[in-house]
Design a protein around this motif. Structure first.
Motif, PDB file in Angstrom:
ATOM      1  N   GLU A   1     -14.479   0.372 -30.429  1.00 44.39           N
ATOM      2  CA  GLU A   1     -15.780   0.499 -29.809  1.00 44.39           C
ATOM      3  C   GLU A   1     -15.850   0.487 -28.287  1.00 44.39           C
ATOM      4  O   GLU A   1     -14.888  -0.286 -27.941  1.00 44.39           O
ATOM      5  CB  GLU A   1     -17.063  -0.391 -30.348  1.00 44.39           C
ATOM      6  N   ASP A   2     -16.667   0.913 -27.548  1.00 41.38           N
ATOM      7  CA  ASP A   2     -16.876   0.793 -26.049  1.00 41.38           C
ATOM      8  C   ASP A   2     -15.664   1.015 -25.090  1.00 41.38           C
ATOM      9  O   ASP A   2     -15.535   0.504 -24.216  1.00 41.38           O
ATOM     10  CB  ASP A   2     -17.128  -0.767 -25.927  1.00 41.38           C
TER      11      ASP A   2
ATOM     12  N   THR B   1     -12.904  -9.282 -27.051  1.00 39.41           N
ATOM     13  CA  THR B   1     -14.211  -8.460 -26.457  1.00 39.41           C
ATOM     14  C   THR B   1     -15.162  -9.687 -26.159  1.00 39.41           C
ATOM     15  O   THR B   1     -15.033 -10.962 -26.484  1.00 39.41           O
ATOM     16  CB  THR B   1     -14.652  -7.756 -27.742  1.00 39.41           C
TER      17      THR B   1
ATOM     18  N   ILE C   1     -20.392   0.383 -20.903  1.00 37.99           N
ATOM     19  CA  ILE C   1     -20.069  -1.029 -21.224  1.00 37.99           C
ATOM     20  C   ILE C   1     -18.948  -1.460 -20.669  1.00 37.99           C
ATOM     21  O   ILE C   1     -18.681  -2.369 -20.368  1.00 37.99           O
ATOM     22  CB  ILE C   1     -20.222  -1.325 -22.707  1.00 37.99           C
TER      23      ILE C   1
END
Length: 250
Positions: A47-48, A60, A231
């Motif tokens: 993700e991100d 993270t 992000i």
């Protein structure tokens, strides 16, 4: 010195004494004792970032090390392999979108870090993929990420510049965000230029301007410009990242 830091120091020393040219499974077999340390301090995520196709062990905001002080880290140095830097993200995205640049070729991912670019090359049909990083613990992280994505790559911790390794071993060299430091740039660029002159394709991912401070105006051709996810901008501070081709000026 804590017991876990001493363990890491011993592990790095030991791994430096080993064959620096092992494939994914060989790294995992030889250095399986490091697995728990990495697993406990990273999160498996896709993700991100720009490449949701690839899962990685990363630090993270949900990892306990995200806000930890350096003295609380089990790693001797900053665990660069546990972060997915903007230059690497852009380069990896470019390969996934343009598999023809690596398909059937012998690929070197120089300064591989988390190994995402090497993993992408393997996924895109490269004849062979070598992931290189001079930090042995990083090499083990690369092996873990390769296994996570079901690809097999060759991994080496050899300092290719210091040992003047022949560039004829590869058809294309991929380099993601390696020249963040002027001294590193001065060391790497002459080797890359020799490779380029010998007919090796050089593709670079980088979010900054450090390369442009050390190359001639026509030496770089921009292949792609990416906007980073919001992000990722918050995490790493880079709004964009770029992919470049190094040209042979003779």
């Amino acid at each position: 010195m804590s017991a876990i830091v001493l363990f890491i120091l011993m592990a790095v020393y030991e791994s430096n004494q080993q064959d620096p040219s092992l494939d994914t499974n060989a790294w995992l077999e030889k250095y399986d004792k490091y697995r728990k340390i990495i697993e406990e301090n990273t999160e498996i995520t896709n993700e991100d970032n720009l490449t949701p196709e690839i899962r990685l062990h990363l630090i993270t905001p949900r990892s306990k090390l995200w806000n930890a002080k350096s003295r609380d880290s089990p790693f001797k140095d900053s665990p660069f392999f546990a972060f997915y830097w903007a230059g690497g993200q852009g380069l990896t995205r470019y390969i996934l979108d343009h598999p023809e640049i690596v398909k059937g070729k012998r690929v070197l991912d120089l300064g591989s870090g988390c190994g995402a670019t090497a993993i992408a090359a393997a996924k895109c049909g490269a004849k062979s993929v070598t992931a290189n990083d001079i930090d042995p613990l990083t090499c083990f992280g690369i092996a873990m990420n390769a296994k996570l994505n079901d690809v097999d790559i060759r991994i080496t911790s050899e300092n290719l510049m210091e040992h003047n390794v022949s560039t004829s071993l590869w058809d294309i060299v991929l380099l993601g965000e390696m020249c963040y430091d002027p001294d590193i740039s001065k060391e790497i660029l002459p080797w890359l230029r020799r490779a380029c002159k010998a007919g090796v394709e050089i593709v670079i991912g980088d979010p900054g301007k450090i390369y442009r401070a050390y190359v001639k105006p026509k030496e770089l051709t921009q292949l792609k410009h990416y906007f980073m996810p919001d992000i990722a901008v918050e995490k790493y501070g880079h709004i964009t990242t770029e992919v470049w081709k190094l040209n042979n000026l003779g």
